[in-house]
Motif scaffolding. Structure first.
Motif, PDB file in Angstrom:
ATOM      1  N   TYR A 356      25.198  73.263 -30.253  1.00 18.87           N
ATOM      2  CA  TYR A 356      25.195  72.298 -29.158  1.00 18.87           C
ATOM      3  C   TYR A 356      26.023  71.062 -29.510  1.00 18.87           C
ATOM      4  N   SER A 357      25.858  70.578 -30.726  1.00 16.66           N
ATOM      5  CA  SER A 357      26.560  69.365 -31.145  1.00 16.66           C
ATOM      6  C   SER A 357      28.063  69.580 -31.224  1.00 16.66           C
ATOM      7  N   ILE A 358      28.482  70.691 -31.810  1.00 17.67           N
ATOM      8  CA  ILE A 358      29.925  70.898 -31.989  1.00 17.67           C
ATOM      9  C   ILE A 358      30.613  71.126 -30.647  1.00 17.67           C
ATOM     10  N   LEU A 359      29.926  71.747 -29.696  1.00 20.04           N
ATOM     11  CA  LEU A 359      30.517  71.915 -28.369  1.00 20.04           C
ATOM     12  C   LEU A 359      30.693  70.565 -27.692  1.00 20.04           C
ATOM     13  N   GLY A 360      29.692  69.683 -27.839  1.00 18.28           N
ATOM     14  CA  GLY A 360      29.811  68.362 -27.242  1.00 18.28           C
ATOM     15  C   GLY A 360      30.924  67.540 -27.859  1.00 18.28           C
TER      16      GLY A 360
END
Length: 431
Positions: A356-360
């Motif tokens: 989730y973090s890396i996509l954001g």
């Protein structure tokens, strides 16, 4: 006093907690409670995730027209209907309901990401996603805890026990739907500062643009590499949400508590998810001090250990049927089975919070299409896993998981290394 945006996030988390208390408990016991009805729980879930995967292509376009709140309300209504079908299950109703729910799930999750984005900025996105994740994963505790006590001492689950369980789950899901209706529609005025883990604000009346952008992102090198990691999360989602609990319940060497352990297994998966979500989400600034690579590697190692322990503790045919067969450990160890449940949840949270973090960080302007692609690959892998879970023995399934865990972690690292050469790496390291 809690500010409105934070209140919206908390209310969103509680709504999803209640809806998925019903749904996740349902998926964990579905295979077992439907035995003798002519309906195969694995087939039902395979249909659900196959349609879910396909529907993710349309979800960003739908959200761009309806807005996130009413899209989530639509999804919540379908979840309630699906839970209600288990009060009088039939082949056509369960399989048909699974297909419709696949569409609703894609819309619900894309809308959730959009709503979370609207109520976040670059300073609060990590905290808000951690709050949502922790509340969501509480859903694994309550329904499964109820199932644990409800199935106490039962060798076979009869219609009365099934109907009582699903009546409670249906009421719980309906309360979650009511909370979705209480959400406030809001459009951020600080759009330039918005940063999302999985969605971007909807663009009114431009659904085709969202679909086109999804196709463009799919062709990027980074998204193709990350798709291997996405696929692994889909396979292990199937394993911990449907296969593992069923395998424990089928292991008759556990005695009269075998069916009861279905619920207890789900509870400890939830504890692992909540602990991981709190550690890597709410306290992300501390745990990410040395980057996200150690967290993903930690999740991979935890799952490797867990898969080995499951291999030596449960019979090979346990995913398929009740069995008195012996495992490597004779007799199977009840406490080890529960420890493995906890490790499954902890490892899953390690992978998902970092995805989730890396996509954001990588796609702040296109996070809705990016999230839809994540759910597409994850759901497609989950559908395939539910299909093969109906005929593959446990050791074969574990080998598949080990191979994909290694490949997924390796490709995640390739993307991170590529980010070293871009401006995106500096932004990512900040968080």
């Amino acid at each position: 006093m809690m500010e409105n945006k934070t209140l919206n996030v908390v209310l969103l988390g509680f709504a999803f907690m209640l809806i998925f208390t019903a749904f996740q408990t349902c998926t964990m016991v579905e295979k077992t409670v439907l035995e003798g009805t002519g309906v195969d729980g694995y087939v039902s879930l395979a249909i659900l995730y196959a349609v879910f995967a396909a529907s993710n292509w349309a979800a960003p376009s739908i959200i761009s027209v309806t807005g996130p709140k009413y899209a989530m309300v639509f999804g919540g209504v379908v979840y309630c209907i699906f839970i209600g079908l288990f009060l009088k299950p039939s082949t056509y109703s369960i399989y048909g309901g699974s297909a419709v729910l696949g569409i609703a799930a894609a819309v619900l999750w894309t809308a959730q990401g959009s709503y979370l984005t609207i109520n976040s900025d670059s300073e609060t996105i990590s905290r808000n996603s951690g709050i949502f994740w922790a509340l969501l994963q509480c859903s694994l505790l309550f329904g499964n805890l109820y199932a644990y006590f409800k199935f106490h001492g039962e060798i076979h689950i009869d219609d009365s026990s099934r109907n009582t369980l699903f009546t409670v789950l249906l009421v719980t899901c309906c309360v979650g739907l009511l909370l979705l209706l209480l959400l406030r529609n809001r459009r951020g005025i600080d759009n330039e500062d918005l940063l999302s883990i999985n969605a971007t604000r909807p663009v009114p009346n431009r659904p085709m643009q969202a679909l086109k952008r999804s196709l463009e992102l799919l062709r990027t090198r980074e998204m193709l590499f990350l798709s291997v990691c996405f696929a692994y999360t889909g396979l292990e989602l199937t394993f911990f949400s449907g296969v593992y609990g069923t395998s424990v319940g089928h292991t008759l060497q556990f005695g009269e508590s075998a069916k009861q352990l279905l619920g207890l297994s789900g509870v400890f998966i939830g504890i692992g998810e909540i602990l991981g979500g709190a550690t890597f989400g709410l306290f992300g600034k501390r745990t990410n001090r040395y980057g996200r690579d150690p967290i993903v590697m930690f999740g991979c190692v935890i799952h490797m250990i867990c898969f080995f322990l499951i291999y030596i503790n449960l019979p090979g045919e346990s995913p398929l049927q009740d069995t008195q067969a012996l495992s490597v450990i004779t007799p199977p160890n009840l406490y080890l089975a529960i420890v493995c449940s906890f490790l499954l949840g902890l490892g899953d949270s390690s992978f998902n919070t970092q995805i989730y973090s890396i996509l954001g960080m990588m796609f702040p302007e296109d996070s809705a299409p990016a999230f839809a692609l994540f759910k597409f690959v994850q759901s497609l892998a989950a559908a395939a896993a539910f299909y093969y879970s109906g005929f593959l023995y446990l050791p074969v399934q574990l080998v598949i998981l080990v191979i994909m865990a290694i490949l997924g972690t390796f490709h995640y690292y390739k993307v991170r290394n590529a980010l070293d050469l871009t401006r995106g790496y500096a932004l990512l390291s900040k968080y």
